[in-house]
Design a protein around this motif. Structure first.
Motif, PDB file in Angstrom:
ATOM      1  N   ARG A  82     -41.549  57.407 128.354  1.00 23.35           N
ATOM      2  CA  ARG A  82     -42.216  57.264 129.645  1.00 23.35           C
ATOM      3  C   ARG A  82     -43.547  56.495 129.534  1.00 23.35           C
ATOM      4  O   ARG A  82     -43.938  55.725 130.408  1.00 23.35           O
ATOM      5  N   GLU A  83     -44.245  56.699 128.399  1.00 15.37           N
ATOM      6  CA  GLU A  83     -45.569  56.078 128.242  1.00 15.37           C
ATOM      7  C   GLU A  83     -45.495  54.547 128.265  1.00 15.37           C
ATOM      8  O   GLU A  83     -46.453  53.880 128.643  1.00 15.37           O
ATOM      9  N   ASP A 141     -49.446  45.390 134.258  1.00 14.49           N
ATOM     10  CA  ASP A 141     -48.930  44.398 135.203  1.00 14.49           C
ATOM     11  C   ASP A 141     -50.024  43.841 136.112  1.00 14.49           C
ATOM     12  O   ASP A 141     -49.846  42.783 136.711  1.00 14.49           O
ATOM     13  N   GLY A 142     -51.154  44.552 136.184  1.00 18.53           N
ATOM     14  CA  GLY A 142     -52.299  43.987 136.897  1.00 18.53           C
ATOM     15  C   GLY A 142     -52.713  42.659 136.260  1.00 18.53           C
ATOM     16  O   GLY A 142     -53.205  41.761 136.937  1.00 18.53           O
ATOM     17  N   LEU A 143     -52.508  42.534 134.953  1.00 18.48           N
ATOM     18  CA  LEU A 143     -52.835  41.291 134.245  1.00 18.48           C
ATOM     19  C   LEU A 143     -51.697  40.274 134.304  1.00 18.48           C
ATOM     20  O   LEU A 143     -51.926  39.073 134.374  1.00 18.48           O
ATOM     21  N   PHE A 144     -50.462  40.781 134.214  1.00 22.84           N
ATOM     22  CA  PHE A 144     -49.329  39.855 134.133  1.00 22.84           C
ATOM     23  C   PHE A 144     -48.805  39.418 135.504  1.00 22.84           C
ATOM     24  O   PHE A 144     -48.356  38.290 135.664  1.00 22.84           O
ATOM     25  N   GLY A 145     -48.784  40.348 136.461  1.00 24.43           N
ATOM     26  CA  GLY A 145     -48.197  40.015 137.763  1.00 24.43           C
ATOM     27  C   GLY A 145     -46.730  39.658 137.655  1.00 24.43           C
ATOM     28  O   GLY A 145     -46.238  38.763 138.352  1.00 24.43           O
ATOM     29  N   LEU A 146     -46.016  40.340 136.763  1.00 22.97           N
ATOM     30  CA  LEU A 146     -44.600  40.013 136.554  1.00 22.97           C
ATOM     31  C   LEU A 146     -43.663  41.083 137.114  1.00 22.97           C
ATOM     32  O   LEU A 146     -42.460  41.049 136.844  1.00 22.97           O
ATOM     33  N   ASP A 147     -44.197  42.027 137.883  1.00 17.72           N
ATOM     34  CA  ASP A 147     -43.382  43.147 138.399  1.00 17.72           C
ATOM     35  C   ASP A 147     -42.628  43.833 137.260  1.00 17.72           C
ATOM     36  O   ASP A 147     -41.447  44.185 137.386  1.00 17.72           O
ATOM     37  N   LEU A 148     -43.348  44.033 136.140  1.00 20.04           N
ATOM     38  CA  LEU A 148     -42.702  44.514 134.916  1.00 20.04           C
ATOM     39  C   LEU A 148     -41.973  45.835 135.075  1.00 20.04           C
ATOM     40  O   LEU A 148     -40.975  46.097 134.415  1.00 20.04           O
ATOM     41  N   HIS A 149     -42.501  46.671 135.959  1.00 21.45           N
ATOM     42  CA  HIS A 149     -41.991  48.038 136.064  1.00 21.45           C
ATOM     43  C   HIS A 149     -40.806  48.152 137.015  1.00 21.45           C
ATOM     44  O   HIS A 149     -40.217  49.206 137.133  1.00 21.45           O
ATOM     45  N   LEU A 150     -40.477  47.051 137.710  1.00 23.40           N
ATOM     46  CA  LEU A 150     -39.376  47.130 138.684  1.00 23.40           C
ATOM     47  C   LEU A 150     -38.088  46.627 138.057  1.00 23.40           C
ATOM     48  O   LEU A 150     -38.088  45.579 137.410  1.00 23.40           O
ATOM     49  N   CYS A 183     -37.543  52.774 131.054  1.00 20.63           N
ATOM     50  CA  CYS A 183     -38.400  53.821 130.462  1.00 20.63           C
ATOM     51  C   CYS A 183     -38.956  54.774 131.521  1.00 20.63           C
ATOM     52  O   CYS A 183     -39.540  55.805 131.181  1.00 20.63           O
ATOM     53  N   ALA A 184     -38.775  54.447 132.796  1.00 18.90           N
ATOM     54  CA  ALA A 184     -39.321  55.305 133.859  1.00 18.90           C
ATOM     55  C   ALA A 184     -38.745  56.717 133.753  1.00 18.90           C
ATOM     56  O   ALA A 184     -39.435  57.703 134.001  1.00 18.90           O
ATOM     57  N   ALA A 185     -37.475  56.796 133.392  1.00 19.00           N
ATOM     58  CA  ALA A 185     -36.819  58.104 133.348  1.00 19.00           C
ATOM     59  C   ALA A 185     -36.692  58.622 131.908  1.00 19.00           C
ATOM     60  O   ALA A 185     -35.998  59.601 131.643  1.00 19.00           O
TER      61      ALA A 185
END
Ligand code: AMP
Ligand code: ZN
Length: 466
Positions: free
Chosen positions: A388-389, A398-407, A340-342
């Motif tokens: 994108r949202e 991800d501050g809550l999950f710590g799962l590197d969701l966005h990578l 979803c980044a792009a």
């Protein structure tokens, strides 16, 4: 949205609205590992729970002041007072000093925390660095009549503390009946526990004390370090459920007798990880470490995802099939989100739905860390439509999950570091812990030659490809 936090308190057996003593500061104490061996994935489930809690407190705007101890002396093979010191027996078996054993397994533990995205507590306290505080604590209890001396140590007299058993809800009679037949016949009650043990000559770790040479009991370590770093009242104490009946009951008895008032407001306990429906044990060959998971092709964070899918107060049964399923779902989730980044921007109706889902995620977590429900809400969000949202929301969450969701998954470079390089870096970390700078420098040069840079922090290190 109701932005209050609700946590289940083992002491009251109720979910309570969280109300810290001196906001925005929140003080927490987590019983840390006994570093006589590699942490197994059950131990690590407990620290993932600690991390869920700390991330939630931070997300809610609190400033955490968290202590985790490293037990490097005094934990005997039974949680009560029987058996050998775990550190000493590991040292003897491996022909090393207890300090070398502690440095080696602490380094491995902190590496596991890093691989699992478990944020390091602000204060890491080694038991052997705080012996004077423990002696002073024991001395005060003794002076005030809560403790007595026998030939082999100083014992806490549980009959002197009215509230004994309140955490596990067992009364004094239960505690007495439950305690094993007294090995030490000088104990007044079988369930009295050692605050300080007098050392035999051949005991490796021993310190000068008012009662001769000796070493601390395991329970006093946490009481003394909690008091030193967090004061005479603090907000939250965590640990695994196995600590409720002995270790934490004894901590309460010692600390409240010393202070004359309640010390910990909220007791939180993580349930056990079972393997194939039972206890993990070396003899059954089912005791796994993070390295074991990695060598079978699993990403450490897939284990984190696996744990987050079960509420911390429920037992979790580990199987490789289950972990496999978690890894598949986790990979799909990360790839859906990172793609979803792009993606184009959402229209306002979709943006509203995303924002509602984001709130639902947070609400689930604020309700006694309901991460399984939160993951469900996150999935609902991820599947809304590519925009994108969703990526932006996941970065924030991800501050809550710590799962590197966005990578995207292949950005997870931690897994690309070869095992031989990791082994050298571990050796170097152990050398640093022992202040053996010459070895540390030589190993850094080896890493350099292999094309890796090592960045040191107080509690571990990070390897980067040059
Ligand atoms: P230890 O190093 O034995 O002091 O244990 C470290 C932490 O791991 C403690 O908080 C224990 O309660 C916890 N623990 C031990 N075994 C398990 C398990 N199978 N599942 C979850 N937590 C565990
Ligand atoms: Zn403890």
């Amino acid at each position: 949205m109701d932005n209050k936090l609700y946590f289940y308190n083992t002491l009251t057996r109720k979910k309570e609205i969280f109300s810290p003593i001196a906001p925005p500061r929140v003080t927490t104490y987590s019983c840390g590992p006994t570093v006589y061996s590699y942490a197994h994935i059950g131990n690590l489930r407990s620290y993932i729970f600690m991390d869920e809690l700390r991330r939630t407190l931070k997300h809610a705007g609190y400033v955490t002041e968290s202590v985790m101890n490293i037990t490097d002396v005094g934990h005997l093979t039974s949680d009560a007072d029987d058996g050998e010191d775990k550190m000493q027996s590991a040292a003897q078996k491996q022909h090393k000093t207890p300090e070398e054993i502690a440095a080696m397994y602490s380094a491995a533990f902190f590496k596991d925390l890093e691989r699992l995205n478990i944020l390091s507590p602000e204060i890491i306290a080694k038991a052997t660095d705080n012996i004077n505080e423990m002696i002073a604590f024991v001395q005060t209890l003794y002076d005030r009549g809560f403790a007595y001396e026998t030939d082999d140590g100083i014992y806490f007299d549980i009959s002197k503390f009215d509230g004994y058993g309140k955490l596990s809800r067992c009364n004094l009679e239960d505690a007495l009946a439950g305690a094993r037949v007294a090995v030490n016949t000088q104990k007044r009650h079988p369930a009295d526990f050692a605050l300080w043990k007098k050392a035999e000559k051949n005991h490796i770790m021993q310190w000068q004390s008012p009662w001769g040479m000796g070493y601390p009991g395991w329970h006093i370590e946490c009481s003394a370090m909690g008091k030193k770093f967090l004061g005479d009242r603090f907000d939250i104490h965590t640990g695994g459920v196995d600590h409720i009946p002995i270790h934490h009951e004894n901590e309460i008895a010692q600390s409240e007798s010393l202070e004359g008032h309640r010390v910990v407001n909220l007791w939180m306990h993580g349930e056990f990880l079972l393997v194939d429906g039972g206890k993990m044990s070396k003899s059954l060959g089912n005791l796994y470490t993070v390295d074991d998971l990695v060598s079978r092709g699993f990403a450490p964070l897939a284990f984190r995802y696996f744990c987050m899918n079960t509420h911390y107060r429920n037992k979790l049964n580990f199987t490789f099939d289950g972990l496999n399923g978690a890894q598949t779902a986790y990979t799909r989730l990360r790839n859906t989100i990172s793609s979803c980044a792009a993606a184009p921007k959402a229209d306002s109706a979709l943006a509203d739905k995303i924002s509602a889902q984001k709130s639902a995620v947070v609400a689930a977590i604020y309700d006694d860390l309901n991460y399984p429900l939160a993951l469900g809400e996150l999935w609902t969000m991820a599947k809304l439509a590519a925009c994108r949202e969703i990526y932006d929301a996941a970065v924030e969450l991800d501050g809550l999950f710590g799962l590197d969701l966005h990578l995207p998954l292949d950005d997870n470079t931690a897994n690309d570091i070869p095992e031989n390089v990791k082994a050298i870096a571990d050796k170097r970390f152990a050398a640093r812990q022992n202040k053996d700078w010459a070895t540390s420098d030589a190993l850094r040069a080896e890493l350099d030659a292999l094309g890796f840079t090592v960045l040191d922090s107080k509690t571990g290190y990070e390897l980067k490809k040059k």
